[in-house]
Design an enzyme around this catalytic site. Structure first.
Site, PDB file in Angstrom:
ATOM      1  N   LYS A  21       0.816  -1.220   0.000  1.00 55.91           N
ATOM      2  CA  LYS A  21       0.000   0.000   0.000  1.00 55.91           C
ATOM      3  C   LYS A  21       0.848   1.269   0.000  1.00 55.91           C
ATOM      4  O   LYS A  21       0.472   2.260  -0.600  1.00 55.91           O
ATOM      5  CB  LYS A  21      -0.990   0.003   1.151  1.00 55.91           C
ATOM      6  CG  LYS A  21      -0.387   0.273   2.499  1.00 55.91           C
ATOM      7  CD  LYS A  21      -1.440   0.272   3.595  1.00 55.91           C
ATOM      8  CE  LYS A  21      -0.814   0.201   4.963  1.00 55.91           C
ATOM      9  NZ  LYS A  21       0.034   1.318   5.348  1.00 55.91           N
ATOM     10  N   ARG A  97      -6.096   4.123  11.849  1.00 59.51           N
ATOM     11  CA  ARG A  97      -5.774   2.803  12.401  1.00 59.51           C
ATOM     12  C   ARG A  97      -6.823   2.326  13.384  1.00 59.51           C
ATOM     13  O   ARG A  97      -6.790   1.173  13.809  1.00 59.51           O
ATOM     14  CB  ARG A  97      -4.438   2.870  13.158  1.00 59.51           C
ATOM     15  CG  ARG A  97      -3.224   2.759  12.261  1.00 59.51           C
ATOM     16  CD  ARG A  97      -1.972   2.659  13.128  1.00 59.51           C
ATOM     17  NE  ARG A  97      -0.793   3.032  12.360  1.00 59.51           N
ATOM     18  CZ  ARG A  97      -0.163   2.203  11.546  1.00 59.51           C
ATOM     19  NH1 ARG A  97      -0.581   0.969  11.405  1.00 59.51           N
ATOM     20  NH2 ARG A  97       0.894   2.618  10.864  1.00 59.51           N
ATOM     21  N   ARG A 131      11.856 -13.723   4.211  1.00 58.56           N
ATOM     22  CA  ARG A 131      12.983 -12.791   4.253  1.00 58.56           C
ATOM     23  C   ARG A 131      14.180 -13.405   4.988  1.00 58.56           C
ATOM     24  O   ARG A 131      14.016 -14.109   5.970  1.00 58.56           O
ATOM     25  CB  ARG A 131      12.599 -11.535   5.043  1.00 58.56           C
ATOM     26  CG  ARG A 131      11.752 -10.553   4.322  1.00 58.56           C
ATOM     27  CD  ARG A 131      11.482  -9.426   5.295  1.00 58.56           C
ATOM     28  NE  ARG A 131      10.453  -8.524   4.823  1.00 58.56           N
ATOM     29  CZ  ARG A 131       9.720  -7.777   5.649  1.00 58.56           C
ATOM     30  NH1 ARG A 131       9.893  -7.843   6.951  1.00 58.56           N
ATOM     31  NH2 ARG A 131       8.811  -6.978   5.155  1.00 58.56           N
ATOM     32  N   ARG A 163      14.790 -13.011  11.000  1.00 54.94           N
ATOM     33  CA  ARG A 163      14.541 -12.187  12.202  1.00 54.94           C
ATOM     34  C   ARG A 163      13.371 -12.743  13.012  1.00 54.94           C
ATOM     35  O   ARG A 163      12.410 -13.258  12.430  1.00 54.94           O
ATOM     36  CB  ARG A 163      14.191 -10.749  11.780  1.00 54.94           C
ATOM     37  CG  ARG A 163      15.393  -9.879  11.483  1.00 54.94           C
ATOM     38  CD  ARG A 163      14.953  -8.450  11.256  1.00 54.94           C
ATOM     39  NE  ARG A 163      14.140  -8.353  10.048  1.00 54.94           N
ATOM     40  CZ  ARG A 163      14.327  -7.442   9.085  1.00 54.94           C
ATOM     41  NH1 ARG A 163      15.274  -6.541   9.202  1.00 54.94           N
ATOM     42  NH2 ARG A 163      13.556  -7.427   8.037  1.00 54.94           N
ATOM     43  N   ARG A 174       0.566 -10.645  14.607  1.00 58.59           N
ATOM     44  CA  ARG A 174       0.408  -9.253  14.150  1.00 58.59           C
ATOM     45  C   ARG A 174      -0.805  -9.113  13.240  1.00 58.59           C
ATOM     46  O   ARG A 174      -1.525  -8.126  13.297  1.00 58.59           O
ATOM     47  CB  ARG A 174       1.658  -8.811  13.389  1.00 58.59           C
ATOM     48  CG  ARG A 174       2.738  -8.230  14.281  1.00 58.59           C
ATOM     49  CD  ARG A 174       4.030  -8.063  13.520  1.00 58.59           C
ATOM     50  NE  ARG A 174       3.948  -7.114  12.413  1.00 58.59           N
ATOM     51  CZ  ARG A 174       4.831  -7.072  11.409  1.00 58.59           C
ATOM     52  NH1 ARG A 174       5.835  -7.914  11.375  1.00 58.59           N
ATOM     53  NH2 ARG A 174       4.707  -6.192  10.455  1.00 58.59           N
TER      54      ARG A 174
END
Ligand SMILES: [Zn+2]
Length: 237
Positions: A21, A97, A131, A163, A174
């Site tokens: 986005k 948000r 990643r 990570r 999340r």
């Protein structure tokens, strides 16, 4: 109290993390010559803006590691979109948000478009948990930009690792929070009839075409209506 009267491009872009986005918001900003207003960027830059009376307050929350309250964020966004460069509108990225933020911006301006970039949870998890990084900050992706071997950085030869924040369990968590926060916002804009869903699973250019196509159809219908012609139907994208 309304801030503006009739700016043609008062736009919000919503979407989950790594939906692209931000990239799309920048492309829209460039194409329509309107500012890309990111709340992350506002909060980041205000910390050093000592002339701004709100800077101190923001710094306190950020330094304490706590969320900046809605009221303060609303004020910062309202101030930002009153600036001269927003004469033709703006693109808000990272805002609203929360439902209360959505209600605040709704009373301040008359939004033209609220886009939601849809990407499945599965794709998001793949994009993030694929990643690999090295200690020097070089970023690879096992599918989209793979290094020659999965464990060594091609740029510096250091070992690559995943990570903690990128591990799929963390990403799932999340995403759950994101969906919880976003559901009432989506419902709010759906009821208002201004939510436009964009398929974010496609290539960057194809995703961007969906935005532009929708806006062209919409502007054509507005022109038809104002010239007394019949609307040419709703856009199917
Ligand atoms: Zn490296």
């Amino acid at each position: 109290m309304p801030i503006s009267q009739d700016r043609p491009f008062e736009i919000i872009v919503l979407g989950p993390p790594v939906s692209g986005k931000g990239t799309q918001a920048k492309l829209l900003a460039k194409t329509f010559d309107i500012p890309h207003v990111s709340t992350g960027q506002i909060l980041h830059s205000i910390k050093d803006d000592i002339a701004n009376p709100l800077a101190q307050k923001v710094a306190e929350f950020i330094n304490a590691g706590s969320l900046v309250p809605d009221e303060l964020v609303n004020q910062l966004v309202a101030d930002r979109i009153k600036k001269d460069d927003c004469v033709n509108g703006f693109i808000l990225d990272g805002y609203p948000r929360t439902l209360s933020q959505a209600q605040a911006i709704d009373t301040a301006v008359k939004l033209d478009y609220v886009f939601l970039v849809n990407v499945s949870d599965e794709t998001i998890i793949e994009r993030i948990s694929g990643r690999r990084v090295c200690k020097n900050g070089h970023v690879w992706h096992i599918k989209y930009s793979p290094p020659k071997t999965e464990t060594v950085c091609d740029d510096c030869g250091e070992p690559l690792f995943l990570r903690d924040d990128d591990k799929s369990a963390v990403v799932k968590n999340r995403l759950e929070i994101f969906h919880q926060n976003m559901a009432p916002i989506i419902e709010f804009y759906e009821r208002a009839g201004i939510l436009i869903r964009i398929d974010g699973e496609k290539h960057i250019e194809e995703v961007f075409q969906q935005f532009v196509r929708h806006m062209i159809y919409d502007l054509r219908n507005k022109v038809n209506r104002s010239s007394g012609g019949s609307p040419s139907g709703t856009a199917t994208i």
